[in-house]
Write an enzyme that holds these catalytic residues in place. Structure first.
Site, PDB file in Angstrom:
ATOM      1  N   GLU A  97       0.827  -1.212   0.000  1.00 35.94           N
ATOM      2  CA  GLU A  97       0.000   0.000   0.000  1.00 35.94           C
ATOM      3  C   GLU A  97       0.861   1.262   0.000  1.00 35.94           C
ATOM      4  O   GLU A  97       0.538   2.240  -0.658  1.00 35.94           O
ATOM      5  CB  GLU A  97      -0.947   0.008   1.212  1.00 35.94           C
ATOM      6  CG  GLU A  97      -2.061  -1.019   1.125  1.00 35.94           C
ATOM      7  CD  GLU A  97      -2.974  -0.798  -0.078  1.00 35.94           C
ATOM      8  OE1 GLU A  97      -3.030   0.338  -0.597  1.00 35.94           O
ATOM      9  OE2 GLU A  97      -3.616  -1.764  -0.515  1.00 35.94           O
ATOM     10  N   CYS A  99     -13.213   1.460 -15.019  1.00 35.69           N
ATOM     11  CA  CYS A  99     -13.759   2.813 -14.853  1.00 35.69           C
ATOM     12  C   CYS A  99     -12.587   3.797 -14.775  1.00 35.69           C
ATOM     13  O   CYS A  99     -12.365   4.454 -13.765  1.00 35.69           O
ATOM     14  CB  CYS A  99     -14.617   2.868 -13.587  1.00 35.69           C
ATOM     15  SG  CYS A  99     -15.643   4.318 -13.500  1.00 35.69           S
ATOM     16  N   CYS A 113     -17.501   1.326 -20.175  1.00 33.29           N
ATOM     17  CA  CYS A 113     -18.817   1.108 -19.554  1.00 33.29           C
ATOM     18  C   CYS A 113     -19.483  -0.170 -20.054  1.00 33.29           C
ATOM     19  O   CYS A 113     -20.178  -0.851 -19.298  1.00 33.29           O
ATOM     20  CB  CYS A 113     -19.719   2.306 -19.799  1.00 33.29           C
ATOM     21  SG  CYS A 113     -19.082   3.803 -19.045  1.00 33.29           S
ATOM     22  N   CYS A 156     -18.487  -3.037 -17.961  1.00 30.64           N
ATOM     23  CA  CYS A 156     -18.486  -2.790 -16.511  1.00 30.64           C
ATOM     24  C   CYS A 156     -19.464  -3.722 -15.786  1.00 30.64           C
ATOM     25  O   CYS A 156     -20.640  -3.808 -16.154  1.00 30.64           O
ATOM     26  CB  CYS A 156     -18.861  -1.337 -16.260  1.00 30.64           C
ATOM     27  SG  CYS A 156     -18.969  -0.962 -14.513  1.00 30.64           S
ATOM     28  N   CYS A 172     -25.164   2.225 -12.312  1.00 30.60           N
ATOM     29  CA  CYS A 172     -24.400   3.463 -12.503  1.00 30.60           C
ATOM     30  C   CYS A 172     -25.306   4.606 -12.959  1.00 30.60           C
ATOM     31  O   CYS A 172     -25.872   4.578 -14.049  1.00 30.60           O
ATOM     32  CB  CYS A 172     -23.294   3.233 -13.534  1.00 30.60           C
ATOM     33  SG  CYS A 172     -22.319   4.720 -13.809  1.00 30.60           S
TER      34      CYS A 172
END
Ligand code: SF4
Ligand SMILES: [Zn+2]
Length: 507
Positions: free
Chosen positions: A94, A250, A257, A260, A266
């Site tokens: 991270e 995205c 899209c 997706c 959405c």
């Protein structure tokens, strides 16, 4: 991610088990805490239907199981049985992934984990070793802080990583709300959400949030949403899935899209469809069968785009999120001198000096450098550099040998830095004041293995390029001097047309 994460570090109760019904309440509290009492968010910006939330989780996790990228830290998070090692492995990934692309991080991560597989191993490393491994990854304070925090876990927490997101954030230096949430959800299965740049983009699109995503009201809303959405049975996977969706589907400029997994949830996509239907009806001169698309209907809504920024049909779903105003980077100039000599084995050696242990590029090595005041002419810059070298070496520097190489530009996160590069060849050794500034001579190979920044590697490349060009020119001029005169072809050699035309006429 940095500034957003900083803004995101504002307090909000964690609530993985909390569901959408309570999200509006959380939002109101958070916003009220910012002063005033704005109207609660409209349903447009909420996940108000528990069945929809369940469906979204299911679709996203199914897609993640099928499409997720194979990444070394993901493998470790699954296979590592020891909870401290597992949390450490996620933590390292991270920190490295902040501001840095996955493709770049993989090699650094593997080398890091090989060298320091545990917190204890990292705690025993020197800052020099950490900087050497981090060299080229940028944002060097990340490595330093990671090591400081590892030392703290070993010396003050008996080697035990804090076991909740709250404690991770409270007890570990350099661990903010996002990193704490990621470690806790991925390593411990704590049902807590995360909000990073990818999550911000996805959530803003899913719920038509067009206000500035770095504003406290929006950040509060996004954290509430992330905490409400997270899947209680697979929180780590859910958070990674949301981030993965932002990274691979995205995306900022060209979202896919059609592919997706959550497109049916959405609202940005829905809005695009409505706008298109409206536009085609208007084009045909028909009265619109669908009503005009408006914002959420809440006056002064803190989540809708500002009235001054209307919908731009050419942008489609990328109308969301609104681009946060970018701070212009500071413009700075630094004179840098590549000091070189022939070492005892005849190899070229360079002098590098160590930067102070705090501030930008702390503890890293560089060619002797000095910041330049703005507006100096080249001659003045040269003098500043000569003075610096002279003060530092304690002896006169052969000014005539100082050669201008060129300018190298490097963009740090907040600084647009131009290095004005010179080189200087020294015949013998110079006596250096090692107490005031640690320094050493290194071969090119040693230079590349040292804790030097990418900017300094660019500086050396500029010098080498210049040297290459000069030796090319020298060879070219030698060839020219030795070239045969025009027309002096061997008997029987076919002349090119140009040579033929220029060749002297036969007697
Ligand atoms: S449908 Fe498009 S805009 Fe909406 S979440 Fe999916 S990729 Fe993003
Ligand atoms: Zn709104």
């Amino acid at each position: 991610m940095g500034p957003l994460r900083a803004a995101a570090a504002r307090g909000l109760r964690r609530g993985g088990g909390r569901r959408a019904a309570s999200a509006a309440r959380e939002g109101s509290k958070a916003s009220a805490a910012c002063g005033g009492r704005p109207a609660p968010p409209s349903a447009l910006h909420l996940f108000g239907d528990p069945a929809e939330v369940e469906a979204l989780r299911g679709s996203l996790l199914a897609w993640y199981d099928k499409c997720k990228r194979d990444l070394p830290w993901r493998a470790l998070a699954v296979t590592e049985k020891d909870v401290n090692r597992r949390a450490y492995a996620v933590w390292v990934s991270e920190i490295m992934l902040q501001q840095t692309q996955v493709a770049t991080v993989i090699d650094y991560y593997n080398r890091w984990m090989q060298k320091w597989p545990t917190l204890q191993a990292l705690a025993e490393a020197s800052l020099e070793e950490v900087n050497e491994l981090w060299a080229g990854l940028g944002y060097y304070s990340r490595g330093k802080r990671l090591q400081e925090a590892a030392r703290k876990v070993v010396s003050e927490l008996a080697g035990q990583m804090p076991r909740t997101a709250e404690d991770l954030q409270k007890l570990l230096p350099g661990v903010g709300r996002y990193t704490a949430g990621a470690i806790a959800s991925i390593s411990y299965g704590q049902a807590t959400g995360v909000v990073d740049g990818n999550v911000i983009r996805v959530l803003c699109r899913l719920r038509c949030i067009g206000a500035d995503p770095s504003s406290p009201a929006v950040i509060d809303r996004l954290w509430a949403m992330a905490n409400a959405l997270v899947d209680g049975s697979r929180p780590g996977d859910f958070n990674q899935a949301l981030m993965e969706l932002g990274a691979t589907v995205c995306t900022p400029k060209a979202p896919l899209c059609g592919e997706c997994p959550v497109k049916q949830h959405c609202r940005a996509r829905l809005r695009v469809e409505k706008e298109l239907a409206l536009a085609s009806q208007k084009l045909l001169g028909k009265l619109p069968a669908v009503p005009d698309v408006e914002d959420c209907g809440v006056g002064g809504c803190p989540l809708c785009p500002p009235a001054a920024e209307p919908w731009d049909s050419s942008l489609g779903v990328t109308n969301f999120p609104r681009k946060a105003a970018k701070k212009q980077p500071r413009v700075e100039q630094t004179a840098t001198c590549v000091l070189e000599r022939r070492g005892c084995r005849g190899a070229l050696e360079y002098l590098i000096v160590q930067r102070p242990s705090s501030g930008l590029l702390a503890g890293l090595w560089e060619f002797p450098s000095v910041p330049l005041a703005p507006g100096l002419q080249q001659e003045q810059q040269r003098e500043v550099l000569l003075d610096h070298l002279q003060a530092w070496t304690g002896q006169p520097v052969p000014a005539g040998s100082l050669r201008f190489i060129g300018e190298v530009v490097h963009i740090f996160s907040h600084i647009h830095q131009t290095y004005v590069v010179y080189s200087l060849s020294l015949d013998g050794d110079v006596t250096l004041d090692l107490a005031s500034c640690p320094s050493r001579w290194v071969t090119e190979e040693e230079f590349r293995a040292s804790a030097v920044s990418t900017a300094m590697k660019k500086v050396l490349r500029a010098c080498e390029r210049q040297r290459g060009e000069e030796s090319g020119r020298a060879k070219g001029s030698k060839r020219k001097r030795g070239a045969k005169p025009v027309g002096s072809t061997r008997p029987g050699t076919q002349l090119s047309l140009r040579t033929f035309l220029r060749a002297p006429n036969p007697p």
